[in-house]
Motif scaffolding. Sequence first.
Motif, PDB file in Angstrom:
ATOM      1  N   LEU A  17      -2.633  12.577  -9.145  1.00 36.31           N
ATOM      2  CA  LEU A  17      -3.305  12.071  -7.963  1.00 36.31           C
ATOM      3  C   LEU A  17      -2.513  12.525  -6.744  1.00 36.31           C
ATOM      4  O   LEU A  17      -1.312  12.256  -6.654  1.00 36.31           O
ATOM      5  CB  LEU A  17      -3.376  10.538  -7.991  1.00 36.31           C
ATOM      6  CG  LEU A  17      -4.108   9.910  -9.167  1.00 36.31           C
ATOM      7  CD1 LEU A  17      -4.062   8.387  -9.054  1.00 36.31           C
ATOM      8  CD2 LEU A  17      -5.538  10.398  -9.270  1.00 36.31           C
ATOM      9  N   GLU A  18      -3.165  13.229  -5.832  1.00 30.21           N
ATOM     10  CA  GLU A  18      -2.514  13.554  -4.567  1.00 30.21           C
ATOM     11  C   GLU A  18      -2.774  12.371  -3.641  1.00 30.21           C
ATOM     12  O   GLU A  18      -3.922  12.044  -3.343  1.00 30.21           O
ATOM     13  CB  GLU A  18      -3.066  14.835  -3.960  1.00 30.21           C
ATOM     14  CG  GLU A  18      -2.361  15.204  -2.666  1.00 30.21           C
ATOM     15  CD  GLU A  18      -2.859  16.496  -2.051  1.00 30.21           C
ATOM     16  OE1 GLU A  18      -2.288  16.897  -1.018  1.00 30.21           O
ATOM     17  OE2 GLU A  18      -3.821  17.095  -2.566  1.00 30.21           O
ATOM     18  N   VAL A  19      -1.692  11.718  -3.225  1.00 28.24           N
ATOM     19  CA  VAL A  19      -1.798  10.483  -2.457  1.00 28.24           C
ATOM     20  C   VAL A  19      -1.365  10.739  -1.024  1.00 28.24           C
ATOM     21  O   VAL A  19      -0.254  11.216  -0.776  1.00 28.24           O
ATOM     22  CB  VAL A  19      -0.916   9.378  -3.096  1.00 28.24           C
ATOM     23  CG1 VAL A  19      -1.041   8.078  -2.317  1.00 28.24           C
ATOM     24  CG2 VAL A  19      -1.284   9.176  -4.562  1.00 28.24           C
ATOM     25  N   HIS A  20      -2.249  10.418  -0.087  1.00 28.33           N
ATOM     26  CA  HIS A  20      -1.948  10.534   1.342  1.00 28.33           C
ATOM     27  C   HIS A  20      -1.295   9.229   1.783  1.00 28.33           C
ATOM     28  O   HIS A  20      -1.888   8.157   1.656  1.00 28.33           O
ATOM     29  CB  HIS A  20      -3.231  10.792   2.134  1.00 28.33           C
ATOM     30  CG  HIS A  20      -3.009  10.957   3.590  1.00 28.33           C
ATOM     31  ND1 HIS A  20      -3.381  10.023   4.510  1.00 28.33           N
ATOM     32  CD2 HIS A  20      -2.426  11.957   4.288  1.00 28.33           C
ATOM     33  CE1 HIS A  20      -3.038  10.428   5.707  1.00 28.33           C
ATOM     34  NE2 HIS A  20      -2.463  11.599   5.601  1.00 28.33           N
ATOM     35  N   MET A  21      -0.061   9.327   2.273  1.00 24.93           N
ATOM     36  CA  MET A  21       0.701   8.145   2.660  1.00 24.93           C
ATOM     37  C   MET A  21       0.172   7.571   3.974  1.00 24.93           C
ATOM     38  O   MET A  21      -0.186   8.325   4.874  1.00 24.93           O
ATOM     39  CB  MET A  21       2.183   8.498   2.771  1.00 24.93           C
ATOM     40  CG  MET A  21       2.758   8.993   1.444  1.00 24.93           C
ATOM     41  SD  MET A  21       4.417   9.661   1.585  1.00 24.93           S
ATOM     42  CE  MET A  21       5.349   8.167   1.780  1.00 24.93           C
ATOM     43  N   PRO A  22       0.119   6.227   4.099  1.00 28.40           N
ATOM     44  CA  PRO A  22      -0.416   5.618   5.325  1.00 28.40           C
ATOM     45  C   PRO A  22       0.465   5.929   6.538  1.00 28.40           C
ATOM     46  O   PRO A  22       1.694   5.890   6.445  1.00 28.40           O
ATOM     47  CB  PRO A  22      -0.428   4.118   5.012  1.00 28.40           C
ATOM     48  CG  PRO A  22       0.527   3.934   3.881  1.00 28.40           C
ATOM     49  CD  PRO A  22       0.582   5.232   3.136  1.00 28.40           C
ATOM     50  N   GLY A  23      -0.175   6.250   7.662  1.00 21.74           N
ATOM     51  CA  GLY A  23       0.536   6.501   8.903  1.00 21.74           C
ATOM     52  C   GLY A  23       1.416   7.735   8.890  1.00 21.74           C
ATOM     53  O   GLY A  23       2.354   7.834   9.663  1.00 21.74           O
ATOM     54  N   SER A  24       1.135   8.655   7.986  1.00 23.84           N
ATOM     55  CA  SER A  24       1.966   9.844   7.851  1.00 23.84           C
ATOM     56  C   SER A  24       1.095  11.013   7.404  1.00 23.84           C
ATOM     57  O   SER A  24       0.107  10.821   6.698  1.00 23.84           O
ATOM     58  CB  SER A  24       3.055   9.593   6.802  1.00 23.84           C
ATOM     59  OG  SER A  24       3.725  10.789   6.475  1.00 23.84           O
ATOM     60  N   PRO A  25       1.460  12.229   7.804  1.00 29.47           N
ATOM     61  CA  PRO A  25       0.710  13.381   7.303  1.00 29.47           C
ATOM     62  C   PRO A  25       1.149  13.781   5.889  1.00 29.47           C
ATOM     63  O   PRO A  25       0.560  14.662   5.280  1.00 29.47           O
ATOM     64  CB  PRO A  25       1.059  14.483   8.310  1.00 29.47           C
ATOM     65  CG  PRO A  25       2.403  14.099   8.841  1.00 29.47           C
ATOM     66  CD  PRO A  25       2.439  12.592   8.832  1.00 29.47           C
TER      67      PRO A  25
ATOM     68  N   GLU B 240       0.832  -1.202   0.000  1.00 23.38           N
ATOM     69  CA  GLU B 240       0.000   0.000   0.000  1.00 23.38           C
ATOM     70  C   GLU B 240       0.865   1.250   0.000  1.00 23.38           C
ATOM     71  O   GLU B 240       1.753   1.410   0.831  1.00 23.38           O
ATOM     72  CB  GLU B 240      -0.935   0.026   1.212  1.00 23.38           C
ATOM     73  CG  GLU B 240      -1.868   1.223   1.176  1.00 23.38           C
ATOM     74  CD  GLU B 240      -2.877   1.264   2.316  1.00 23.38           C
ATOM     75  OE1 GLU B 240      -3.392   2.372   2.569  1.00 23.38           O
ATOM     76  OE2 GLU B 240      -3.141   0.226   2.932  1.00 23.38           O
ATOM     77  N   LEU B 241       0.589   2.138  -0.964  1.00 22.18           N
ATOM     78  CA  LEU B 241       1.293   3.415  -1.059  1.00 22.18           C
ATOM     79  C   LEU B 241       0.509   4.534  -0.392  1.00 22.18           C
ATOM     80  O   LEU B 241       1.075   5.554  -0.011  1.00 22.18           O
ATOM     81  CB  LEU B 241       1.548   3.778  -2.520  1.00 22.18           C
ATOM     82  CG  LEU B 241       2.382   2.785  -3.333  1.00 22.18           C
ATOM     83  CD1 LEU B 241       2.462   3.232  -4.784  1.00 22.18           C
ATOM     84  CD2 LEU B 241       3.754   2.617  -2.726  1.00 22.18           C
ATOM     85  N   GLY B 242      -0.821   4.359  -0.297  1.00 22.41           N
ATOM     86  CA  GLY B 242      -1.660   5.376   0.313  1.00 22.41           C
ATOM     87  C   GLY B 242      -3.051   5.379  -0.275  1.00 22.41           C
ATOM     88  O   GLY B 242      -3.473   4.410  -0.902  1.00 22.41           O
ATOM     89  N   ARG B 243      -3.753   6.504  -0.048  1.00 17.10           N
ATOM     90  CA  ARG B 243      -5.119   6.688  -0.579  1.00 17.10           C
ATOM     91  C   ARG B 243      -5.167   7.990  -1.359  1.00 17.10           C
ATOM     92  O   ARG B 243      -4.497   8.952  -1.006  1.00 17.10           O
ATOM     93  CB  ARG B 243      -6.138   6.760   0.554  1.00 17.10           C
ATOM     94  CG  ARG B 243      -6.353   5.451   1.253  1.00 17.10           C
ATOM     95  CD  ARG B 243      -7.572   5.536   2.178  1.00 17.10           C
ATOM     96  NE  ARG B 243      -7.809   4.262   2.814  1.00 17.10           N
ATOM     97  CZ  ARG B 243      -8.533   3.271   2.269  1.00 17.10           C
ATOM     98  NH1 ARG B 243      -9.098   3.440   1.105  1.00 17.10           N
ATOM     99  NH2 ARG B 243      -8.704   2.147   2.907  1.00 17.10           N
TER     100      ARG B 243
END
Length: 172
Positions: free
Chosen positions: A133-141, A117-120
Amino acid sequence: MSDKAMNDKVCVGAIGGSFGVKGEVRLKSFCADPEAIADYAPLTTEDGATAYTVTLTGQIKNGLSARLGGVKTKEEADALKGVRLYAPRDRLPALPDDEFYHADLIGLTILDTGGTELGRVKAVLNHGADDLLEVHMPGSPKTFLLPFTRACVPTVDLAGGRIIADPPEGLI
C-alpha cells in the motif's frame, strides 16, 4: 464522473499498445485469471464514453493479445496505449472475506493500532511478491510503502472507510 459511478466500475486491465499490424492490441489483465478479462466485456474507458468487445487472440510476453471492437488498424491500437479498461462491479465475481479489489482500498484512511492516523491509501502496488500500500502521509507530500499482509494490516473495514495497520518498527 461521480464517486458512485466510479465505485460501480473496477479497473480490470490496460492497453499496452498495438500487437502486429492488423489492429490487435497488447492487453495487460489485472484479473486473478488473466484470460477472464474477456468474460467481463464489454469493457469501458474510465469515463465510460467508449465500450469495447474483447476477443483474446493469444498469450504474449507480459500479457495477452486481443482484438477490441472498433479497433481496425495498428495506428488506432497504438493511440489507445495506456488506456485503462473497466468492468461493471456486478459482472465481477464476489471475493472471499480476506480479498479486496484494489479500487476499494484506494482512498481509505489508515490508522495505527492506537487510533492515530497514518495517512490514506494512494495506490496499491505489486512488484512480484506481496501487495504494497502506498500511503500518503497527512499534511505532508511524503508517502511510505506498507506491506499488505495480515501481520501489517490486521483489519480492513471497507464499510467504515478505514484500515487498521501495525507497521513494522522503524517503517514510518
